[in-house]
Design a protein around this motif. Structure first.
Motif, PDB file in Angstrom:
ATOM      1  N   ILE A  43       0.834  -1.203   0.000  1.00 53.16           N
ATOM      2  CA  ILE A  43       0.000   0.000   0.000  1.00 53.16           C
ATOM      3  C   ILE A  43       0.872   1.258   0.000  1.00 53.16           C
ATOM      4  CG2 ILE A  43      -1.810   1.264   1.236  1.00 53.16           C
ATOM      5  CD1 ILE A  43      -2.747  -1.434   2.370  1.00 53.16           C
ATOM      6  N   PHE A  70       2.219   1.723  -3.447  1.00 58.61           N
ATOM      7  CA  PHE A  70       1.197   2.224  -4.387  1.00 58.61           C
ATOM      8  C   PHE A  70       1.093   3.749  -4.323  1.00 58.61           C
ATOM      9  CE2 PHE A  70      -1.423  -1.913  -3.701  1.00 58.61           C
ATOM     10  CZ  PHE A  70      -0.619  -2.587  -4.596  1.00 58.61           C
ATOM     11  N   VAL A  71       1.062   4.281  -3.099  1.00 52.13           N
ATOM     12  CA  VAL A  71       0.926   5.735  -2.939  1.00 52.13           C
ATOM     13  C   VAL A  71       2.122   6.443  -3.586  1.00 52.13           C
ATOM     14  CG1 VAL A  71       0.863   7.638  -1.291  1.00 52.13           C
ATOM     15  CG2 VAL A  71      -0.453   5.582  -0.836  1.00 52.13           C
ATOM     16  N   ILE A 109       2.031   6.443  -7.496  1.00 55.59           N
ATOM     17  CA  ILE A 109       1.145   7.384  -8.196  1.00 55.59           C
ATOM     18  C   ILE A 109       1.770   8.770  -8.236  1.00 55.59           C
ATOM     19  CG2 ILE A 109      -1.099   8.539  -8.185  1.00 55.59           C
ATOM     20  CD1 ILE A 109      -2.365   6.093  -7.113  1.00 55.59           C
ATOM     21  N   PHE A 110       2.343   9.222  -7.117  1.00 54.52           N
ATOM     22  CA  PHE A 110       2.928  10.566  -7.124  1.00 54.52           C
ATOM     23  C   PHE A 110       4.167  10.635  -8.015  1.00 54.52           C
ATOM     24  CE2 PHE A 110       0.155  11.043  -3.419  1.00 54.52           C
ATOM     25  CZ  PHE A 110      -0.473  12.219  -3.795  1.00 54.52           C
ATOM     26  N   VAL A 127       2.726  10.997 -11.459  1.00 55.53           N
ATOM     27  CA  VAL A 127       2.188  12.346 -11.689  1.00 55.53           C
ATOM     28  C   VAL A 127       3.328  13.311 -12.003  1.00 55.53           C
ATOM     29  CG1 VAL A 127       1.059  14.311 -10.573  1.00 55.53           C
ATOM     30  CG2 VAL A 127       0.157  12.010 -10.239  1.00 55.53           C
ATOM     31  N   GLU A 151      -1.505  21.783 -19.963  1.00 57.40           N
ATOM     32  CA  GLU A 151      -2.611  22.735 -19.937  1.00 57.40           C
ATOM     33  C   GLU A 151      -2.092  24.075 -19.441  1.00 57.40           C
ATOM     34  OE1 GLU A 151      -6.055  19.981 -18.228  1.00 57.40           O
ATOM     35  OE2 GLU A 151      -4.053  19.641 -17.430  1.00 57.40           O
ATOM     36  N   THR A 160      -6.660  -1.065  -2.765  1.00 53.81           N
ATOM     37  CA  THR A 160      -5.784   0.100  -2.872  1.00 53.81           C
ATOM     38  C   THR A 160      -5.060   0.092  -4.219  1.00 53.81           C
ATOM     39  OG1 THR A 160      -4.110  -1.163  -1.690  1.00 53.81           O
ATOM     40  CG2 THR A 160      -5.403   0.389  -0.398  1.00 53.81           C
ATOM     41  N   TYR A 205      -6.193   1.915  -7.484  1.00 53.79           N
ATOM     42  CA  TYR A 205      -5.984   3.349  -7.720  1.00 53.79           C
ATOM     43  C   TYR A 205      -4.784   3.624  -8.607  1.00 53.79           C
ATOM     44  CZ  TYR A 205      -9.859   4.920  -5.097  1.00 53.79           C
ATOM     45  OH  TYR A 205     -11.138   5.175  -4.733  1.00 53.79           O
ATOM     46  N   VAL A 206      -3.792   2.700  -8.554  1.00 49.62           N
ATOM     47  CA  VAL A 206      -2.641   2.848  -9.438  1.00 49.62           C
ATOM     48  C   VAL A 206      -3.121   2.712 -10.887  1.00 49.62           C
ATOM     49  CG1 VAL A 206      -0.417   1.850 -10.070  1.00 49.62           C
ATOM     50  CG2 VAL A 206      -1.082   1.957  -7.675  1.00 49.62           C
ATOM     51  N   ALA A 235      -5.228   5.823 -11.860  1.00 48.21           N
ATOM     52  CA  ALA A 235      -4.449   7.047 -12.100  1.00 48.21           C
ATOM     53  C   ALA A 235      -3.711   6.989 -13.431  1.00 48.21           C
ATOM     54  CB  ALA A 235      -3.448   7.255 -10.969  1.00 48.21           C
ATOM     55  N   ARG A 279      -4.338  17.136 -15.388  1.00 49.70           N
ATOM     56  CA  ARG A 279      -3.279  16.777 -14.441  1.00 49.70           C
ATOM     57  C   ARG A 279      -3.831  16.652 -13.018  1.00 49.70           C
ATOM     58  NH1 ARG A 279      -1.192  22.228 -15.160  1.00 49.70           N
ATOM     59  NH2 ARG A 279      -1.596  23.380 -13.245  1.00 49.70           N
ATOM     60  N   ARG A 339      -4.980  13.064 -12.470  1.00 47.32           N
ATOM     61  CA  ARG A 339      -3.897  12.156 -12.056  1.00 47.32           C
ATOM     62  C   ARG A 339      -3.628  12.300 -10.562  1.00 47.32           C
ATOM     63  NH1 ARG A 339      -0.288  14.633 -16.601  1.00 47.32           N
ATOM     64  NH2 ARG A 339      -1.121  13.613 -18.467  1.00 47.32           N
ATOM     65  N   SER A 340      -3.431  13.532 -10.095  1.00 44.58           N
ATOM     66  CA  SER A 340      -3.035  13.679  -8.695  1.00 44.58           C
ATOM     67  C   SER A 340      -4.205  13.400  -7.748  1.00 44.58           C
ATOM     68  CB  SER A 340      -2.416  15.048  -8.416  1.00 44.58           C
ATOM     69  OG  SER A 340      -3.340  16.060  -8.689  1.00 44.58           O
ATOM     70  N   ALA A 370      -6.235  10.968  -7.937  1.00 43.37           N
ATOM     71  CA  ALA A 370      -6.179   9.539  -7.628  1.00 43.37           C
ATOM     72  C   ALA A 370      -5.136   9.291  -6.554  1.00 43.37           C
ATOM     73  CB  ALA A 370      -5.868   8.734  -8.879  1.00 43.37           C
ATOM     74  N   GLY A 371      -4.006  10.006  -6.633  1.00 43.63           N
ATOM     75  CA  GLY A 371      -2.966   9.873  -5.623  1.00 43.63           C
ATOM     76  C   GLY A 371      -3.452  10.323  -4.253  1.00 43.63           C
ATOM     77  N   TRP A 372      -4.110  11.487  -4.221  1.00 45.41           N
ATOM     78  CA  TRP A 372      -4.611  11.984  -2.937  1.00 45.41           C
ATOM     79  C   TRP A 372      -5.678  11.065  -2.368  1.00 45.41           C
ATOM     80  CZ3 TRP A 372      -1.812  14.818  -0.140  1.00 45.41           C
ATOM     81  CH2 TRP A 372      -0.950  15.763  -0.703  1.00 45.41           C
ATOM     82  N   LEU A 407      -5.845   7.949  -2.712  1.00 49.38           N
ATOM     83  CA  LEU A 407      -5.189   6.775  -2.142  1.00 49.38           C
ATOM     84  C   LEU A 407      -4.487   7.103  -0.821  1.00 49.38           C
ATOM     85  CD1 LEU A 407      -4.716   3.799  -2.468  1.00 49.38           C
ATOM     86  CD2 LEU A 407      -2.667   4.283  -3.793  1.00 49.38           C
ATOM     87  N   VAL A 408      -3.940   8.308  -0.687  1.00 45.82           N
ATOM     88  CA  VAL A 408      -3.330   8.700   0.590  1.00 45.82           C
ATOM     89  C   VAL A 408      -4.374   8.602   1.701  1.00 45.82           C
ATOM     90  CG1 VAL A 408      -2.433  10.655   1.927  1.00 45.82           C
ATOM     91  CG2 VAL A 408      -1.561  10.205  -0.374  1.00 45.82           C
ATOM     92  N   ALA A 460      -5.332   5.028   2.291  1.00 46.34           N
ATOM     93  CA  ALA A 460      -4.259   4.224   2.889  1.00 46.34           C
ATOM     94  C   ALA A 460      -4.209   4.399   4.408  1.00 46.34           C
ATOM     95  CB  ALA A 460      -2.912   4.583   2.270  1.00 46.34           C
TER      96      ALA A 460
END
Lengths: 83, 590
Positions: A57, A60-61, A64-65, A68, A82, B81, B84-85, B88, B276, B279-280, B282-284, B286-287, B290
């Protein structure tokens, strides 16, 4: 502007790299290799058990970051971001 | 203060807060109703997605499953969890770029076919209704305990609350309410975990406490002690694997791709201002998720340990080693009232024996005549946990409020996805394009009410514990929607025939497999074969079959598309366009 196909190819390469990490920590360490991993331990956790219930877990976090950040760089490099 | 009064106060206060927020931000236009005008910041959107996502299954049910299955329940942790990867990287940014309201709308446009849209609507409704059934089970458990009534009455009370709240809110109300709900539920989940972790290990952080030594001076690691107690009482070791590797693998996969295919979660990513941000977001999300998901393993393990030590107070087999029923704590009696916990004094010694099949022989020599905890519904563990650990009443009240928040927020989000599929996609999009906004809103509210009633009735006899029912819903989403979306973005040559055949193949096989073992439309007694590993195809449980269904979906879609014509030029250009972020419709900030 550089070519759209080159942008897409770089995007796919990044995604595939991330998906490999995603697969290894969860399905690899947490499920398929769990017995082998369990011979090691992390504090009171057996390592395979830790990956299955905690470690994957966290990865995974982070993943993703990481994605990004890399994608935002890529968007700028190819001038498709954009505003 | 008495527990019941306190619970009423805390639950009432949180309710007042949600309703106040919902009324203040009532939906005015259809665009507001579905996606909150696309103007929500990624961190807030992530938090709301977290509340939307973490349902009764996560809050009430998951730690209970972990408590009783140990390692095997890891599939739920990783599955819910890891999706989410995928979300994203594979779906969210592209769907946001495309910029419409609903998933069927995207599928209908990308595959240039109303039939494809229709099939997507069917897939969406099937998966969402199944999901709501799981929520209803959780809501029923929470309300029955909190009102101190039986399960069915609790369920009906819960249905009424969900109805009032989802029908009047709409998405914008729901988004801000869900942020409040996230705060309530995460606080309610972590506070007891911190207390219990402190009690047992002296470490206030549950994630670390689970890997620490016991505070009782034995110097033994908590997990080792739990393994030992489980074994001594004839249960399988907590950290050992019980199910087959294939089944755990497929369940995890199915939950992951189901996460990325569930319409109520995907819709969230239509609501952020930019690609954009999708994308982020999905990261938030997951935070925030989690935080609960890494706490849950500690909650499960510690609840199991406390439960067993409460009942087995002394040496195993000693005359006074077991808790006497007359001295059972109040939580035990309270849960008995709901019918979700049952004790039967098989050997009439007035004491409670709770043990597994591993020590059947010794048990007989102790004069035990079978496990006397004849029913321990997994879904009560999280709610009972603070009581078992003897925590103060305000913590217990808080957990009830958190559980109800979790169940309500997800039920509302799902009902919104169902109602928008019916009113926006089915009526406005296909059958009655002439209806105006007002009629569309009315239709969506009627659809919501219908969905609540259907789910509530089926929730009376759920085909499993809340988390298991929800797993079935994920299998359905995984096998039908995820492959269609992914192929729509990543495989330009997949055409309408391929997508339609693929979705039907995936949904059809998965649905039949589930109904075969769980009963047609989950009606008890109509199953074609007993639901156990001996009958399953290659030992794959119905909850895990979604991953196989998804494989069928991909294979059929690619095969059929390969044999038929390529999609028209303008569709191929559209796919190229959604692959780059620039040019997304600017989000209107309402």
């Amino acid at each position: 502007m550089k070519s759209a196909s080159e942008y897409w190819r770089r995007n796919l390469r990044l995604v595939i790299a991330c998906i490999i990490v995603w697969f290894v920590v969860s399905f690899g360490f947490g499920i398929i290799l769990v017995d082998a991993m369990n011979s090691m331990s992390l504090g009171g956790y057996k390592l395979g058990f830790w990956f299955a219930q905690q470690g994957s877990i966290y990865v995974f976090v982070g993943l993703i970051f990481f994605y990004v950040k890399k994608m935002n760089q890529l968007d700028r490099e190819f001038d498709v971001h954009e505003d | 203060m008495e527990l019941k009064t306190l619970t009423f106060l805390v639950v009432g206060a949180t309710f007042a807060l949600y309703i106040w927020i919902a009324i203040r931000s009532r939906a005015i236009t259809t665009s507001d109703f579905y996606v909150a005008g696309k103007g929500i910041h990624p961190v807030l959107n992530g938090m709301a997605t977290g509340a939307d996502w973490m349902s009764a299954a996560s809050f009430i049910s998951m730690a209970g499953l972990i408590a009783f299955s140990g390692y095997d329940a890891s599939a739920y942790l990783m599955g819910w969890t890891g999706g989410y990867v995928l979300l994203a990287m594979l779906l969210a940014p592209y769907l946001r770029k495309y910029g419409k309201f609903t998933v069927p709308e995207f599928i209908g446009d990308r595959f240039y076919s109303n039939s494809a849209r229709m099939v997507a609507i069917i897939c969406l409704i099937t998966a969402s209704i199944t999901y709501v059934i799981g929520q209803m089970k959780g809501i029923g458990v929470a309300f029955s305990r909190f009102l101190e009534v039986d399960f069915a009455t609790g369920l009906f009370a819960g249905m009424a609350i969900v109805f009032i709240y989802a029908v009047f809110g709409g998405m914008k109300g729901i988004t801000y309410t869900q942020i409040a709900q996230y705060c309530v539920l995460i606080f309610a989940y972590t506070v007891p975990a911190v207390f219990i972790s402190l009690q047992l290990t002296g470490n206030p952080i549950p994630q670390l406490g689970l890997g620490s030594t016991m505070a009782d001076g034995s110097g033994m690691y908590l997990l080792d002690k739990l393994d030992l107690i489980c074994q001594d009482l004839g249960f399988a070791q907590y950290t050992a694997q019980k199910g087959s590797t294939l089944d755990i693998f497929l369940l995890t996969m199915s939950l992951m791709i189901g996460t990325a295919g569930l319409p109520h979660v995907i819709t969230r990513f239509f609501t952020v201002p930019k690609v954009r941000d999708a994308r982020s977001s999905a990261g938030w999300a997951l935070v925030f998720i989690a935080i609960l998901y890494t706490t849950a393993p500690a909650v499960g393990a510690m609840a199991r340990l406390n439960l067993m030590e409460t009942i087995q107070t002394g040496e195993i087999g000693a005359a006074e080693g077991n808790l006497s029923y007359a001295a059972a704590p109040s939580w035990f009696k309270n849960w008995e009232n709901t019918g979700l916990l049952e004790f039967e004094d098989k050997n009439n010694d007035g004491r409670i024996q709770y043990y597994g099949p591993g020590i059947a022989d010794q048990a007989e020599s102790y004069g035990w005549q079978g496990n006397e905890m004849v029913k321990v519904d997994r879904d009560i563990m999280v709610l009972a946990n603070p009581e078992i650990a003897g925590l103060p009443n305000w913590v217990i009240a808080l957990v009830a409020a958190g559980g109800i928040a979790a169940a309500l927020s997800t039920a509302a989000g799902l009902l919104l996805a169902i109602s928008s599929a019916i009113s926006h996609d089915l009526l406005k999009g296909i059958f009655m394009p002439q209806i105006d906004e007002k009629q569309e809103l009315l239709a969506s509210r009627i659809a919501m009410a219908g969905a609540i009633i259907v789910a509530g009735i089926l929730g009376l006899h759920p085909p499993g514990f809340a988390a298991q029912v929800v797993a079935l819903a994920f299998g359905l989403a995984a096998s039908s929607i995820f492959p269609a979306l992914m192929l729509g973005i990543f495989a330009k040559h997949v055409n309408s025939k391929g997508a339609i055949c693929g979705m039907l193949a995936g949904l059809g096989t998965t649905l039949i497999y589930i109904f075969w073992f769980k009963g047609w439309f989950f009606i008890p007694g109509t199953n074609m074969a007993p639901d156990n590993a001996a009958n399953w195809w290659f030992g794959i449980s119905p909850g895990s079959f979604g991953a196989v269904g998804a494989l069928f979906n991909f294979a059929v879609a690619l095969l059929v598309s390969g044999l038929t014509e390529d999609p028209p030029e303008h569709i191929q250009r559209m796919v190229e366009d959604i692959r780059v972020p620039r040019g997304a419709d600017l989000a209107a900030d309402h």
